[in-house]
Design an enzyme around this catalytic site. Sequence first.
Site, PDB file in Angstrom:
ATOM      1  N   TRP A 357       0.831  -1.213   0.000  1.00 56.11           N
ATOM      2  CA  TRP A 357       0.000   0.000   0.000  1.00 56.11           C
ATOM      3  C   TRP A 357       0.862   1.258   0.000  1.00 56.11           C
ATOM      4  CZ3 TRP A 357      -1.083   3.410   4.424  1.00 56.11           C
ATOM      5  CH2 TRP A 357      -0.352   3.094   5.573  1.00 56.11           C
ATOM      6  N   ASP A 358       2.155   1.092   0.247  1.00 56.01           N
ATOM      7  CA  ASP A 358       3.089   2.214   0.209  1.00 56.01           C
ATOM      8  C   ASP A 358       2.999   2.962  -1.126  1.00 56.01           C
ATOM      9  OD1 ASP A 358       3.782   0.308   2.109  1.00 56.01           O
ATOM     10  OD2 ASP A 358       5.928   0.659   1.958  1.00 56.01           O
ATOM     11  N   GLU A 488       1.319  -1.576  13.398  1.00 56.28           N
ATOM     12  CA  GLU A 488       1.390  -3.038  13.454  1.00 56.28           C
ATOM     13  C   GLU A 488       1.791  -3.546  14.833  1.00 56.28           C
ATOM     14  OE1 GLU A 488       2.370  -3.776   8.721  1.00 56.28           O
ATOM     15  OE2 GLU A 488       4.023  -3.613  10.153  1.00 56.28           O
ATOM     16  N   LYS A 600       3.913   2.135  16.141  1.00 54.45           N
ATOM     17  CA  LYS A 600       5.016   1.950  15.193  1.00 54.45           C
ATOM     18  C   LYS A 600       5.109   3.117  14.205  1.00 54.45           C
ATOM     19  CE  LYS A 600       6.703  -1.497  11.846  1.00 54.45           C
ATOM     20  NZ  LYS A 600       6.289  -2.608  10.968  1.00 54.45           N
ATOM     21  N   GLN A 601       3.969   3.592  13.745  1.00 49.61           N
ATOM     22  CA  GLN A 601       3.928   4.658  12.738  1.00 49.61           C
ATOM     23  C   GLN A 601       2.572   5.346  12.835  1.00 49.61           C
ATOM     24  OE1 GLN A 601       3.982   1.476   9.636  1.00 49.61           O
ATOM     25  NE2 GLN A 601       2.687   2.866   8.495  1.00 49.61           N
TER      26      GLN A 601
END
Length: 766
Positions: A357-358, A488, A600-601
């Site tokens: 999906w990046d 995640e 994580k992000q």
Amino acid sequence: MNQDYIKPDPWSIIEEGFDAECVKSSESLFSIGNGAMGQRANFEEDYSGETFQGSYIAGVYYPDKTRVGWWKNGYPEYFAKVLNAPSWIGISIEVNGENLDLATCKSVSNFRRELNMKEGVYTRNFEATLQNGSQIHVRVQRFLSIDLDETGCIKYDITSLNGDAEIMFKPYLDAGVHNEDANWEEKFWEPLQVEHTGDRGFVTARTFKTHFIATTFMHNALSVNNVAQNTQPQVESTTDKITLTYGATAPKGQIISLVKIGGYTVSTNHADTKAAADKAIDSAIAKGFDQLLQAQKEAWANIWEMSDITIDGDIKAQQGIRFNIFQLNQTYLGKDSRLNIGPKGFTGEKYGGSTYWDTEAYCIPFYMATKDQKVARNLLAYRYNQLDRAIENAEKLGFKNGAALYPMVTMNGEECHNEWEITFEEIHRNGAIAFAIFNYYRFTGDYSYIPEKGLEVLIGIARFWHQRATFSTNQNKYVILGVTGPNEYENNVNNNWYTNYIAKWCIDYTLEQLDRVANEHPSDFDRIYSKVKLDFDETEAMRQVADNMYFPYSEKHNVYLQQDGFLDKELITVANLDRSQRPINQKWSWDRILRSPYIKQADTLQGFYFFEDQFSREELERHFDFYEPFTVHESSLSPCVHSIQAAMLGRMDQAYTFYLRTSRLDLDDYNKEVEEGLHITSMAGTWMSIVEGFGGMRVKDGTLHFEPRIPKEWQGYSFKINFREQILQVSVNQNETQFVLEGSTPIQVCVFGKTVHVEPNGLVTV
């Protein structure tokens, strides 16, 4: 190992001094590619020290059988391996009978390697004293041609420093290669034929299972002091390797050179790969090394003309952004709609697959703004061409009626990621694919993609969200259970806010496009409607889900909750986490990570990034202040979103810190893993950090808007945007912003909400 050994330079990546501890990291950092193939910066000569050999061909992969302890229904059959391709760069070298190997030399001095990003050329120099006392100076140039993209060139120069020397060059092709990440230690290539004609060598091999055929080829030319040597090579071959040996005497102080042309011709492009290889060699020989090198410099000059970002007064920041832009262009140039942008590009094997999906979330903005819009359209078409597979993927998980779940990781549209909490649960990826369709139209103004192809993709995605949502009588709302969001470090949670929000948005956007296509493109609408068999009852049921979606919210903190149970965690911020525990993904058990509050992000903030116009600045600030302190930024995709949002909030010190982290993530090896390869897709986020973060660029109602800000560390910066086939250059310094338009039609831009009129080839200062 010193993580900070790369010399600051605005246009080059430079390493000085030979350090065996840095070899694998440098193999990643000095990688080269041309969109069709790429390779790690392995030494051409033999090296017996620690090394990660890697050459890769775009689109060639192997379906490595999934290896799990307990099989679950719906598991992908295989994990797609990015294949280590047969090597063409190898040149074994003997000096007075001794093999040249930097790991066994008595001494190596004046070692320097440089990746010249301006010209797309990798150069290495060193002096070595061998065990037999021979002293030599070596200079190697290597590049992968942008123009002849099946071909690369190596010029290997040796000068004897302490007397005449007998030099043996042994250039070879080797199909006996292994993947670092093979599950079963197996080989992936089956050699078919090894051939040679004069100075040409060929190894044709086929991948097991997928049956890609590639001819790896070489042509060699020897010269002494620039005088061609017409010696016939000695030939040695096995079933998977061919070596051509050239010998010559190098008088002291004179240069003996081998020019090796090599590369790959592949069955995806040619019926007869061997004949195509001969033709590729002919084309390269006709030009010669010097002309090929000049063409390389010109091709890169054209790429930089549009995609460069300049930064004044901060060399490390300048080097960082150019390294990111350079690697993105080495990985994908948009020439071939069958290809996509893998997270490691041509620099390593980790993650497998070519598409995450990046691409939609991070890469499309870069390619839209720095290339012809056809390039971004190709990336959208890639997903349209795989819609049938996305429907199959959803069917395997029990969805029906044309619901589409795009894979987390893919090569050909099939899911090939096999960690259940990602494969089955990280379904927000579907939303990024729909968002990219919206984003493409918003930026380019090209609506034609939606009636032609995009609407079918949107319908498949909307059907998935409709079926994936569950009506909760307890909440009297629709909920989405058992998911993993962008963070995640939380698996199998209920009602991840970002997932629920993007699901609602996808359905709403699909219904809007159905109405518009029905009104403006009735023949396309009729074709699609009959093909997908959509009816009023189904669209109304979808609308019910979107209108009644549940969003977890905390009245106490006045923020949307990342997921239902977020406040049940022990909310200790990262500032109060012992530094010795970082990175937690390398120090903690997975169980401990899942119970922690650490992010994580960007997750909730990812939603605020995509849909910022649906929230006030005050809401963004509240959510940023709540979530960023829990964010460990252990994903390469994390710093860029936070940099953009910090800049929007006027927190320039924080924005600058995040920018440096995203731009120098690999150069400074923040995550202590650069030897595995580079983080290619997050590099597009670095570009966004400057253009959307510091530049404040947005597109609203077909108009470019800017809110330019500048870090105190910089004197100025500039970038170009290809907006609707006109090129706008934006230059920002501490006092003003300037706009120059290369085009034929005046445009209006908004700067901090005020309209500015920009004439073609005129300069406007704000």
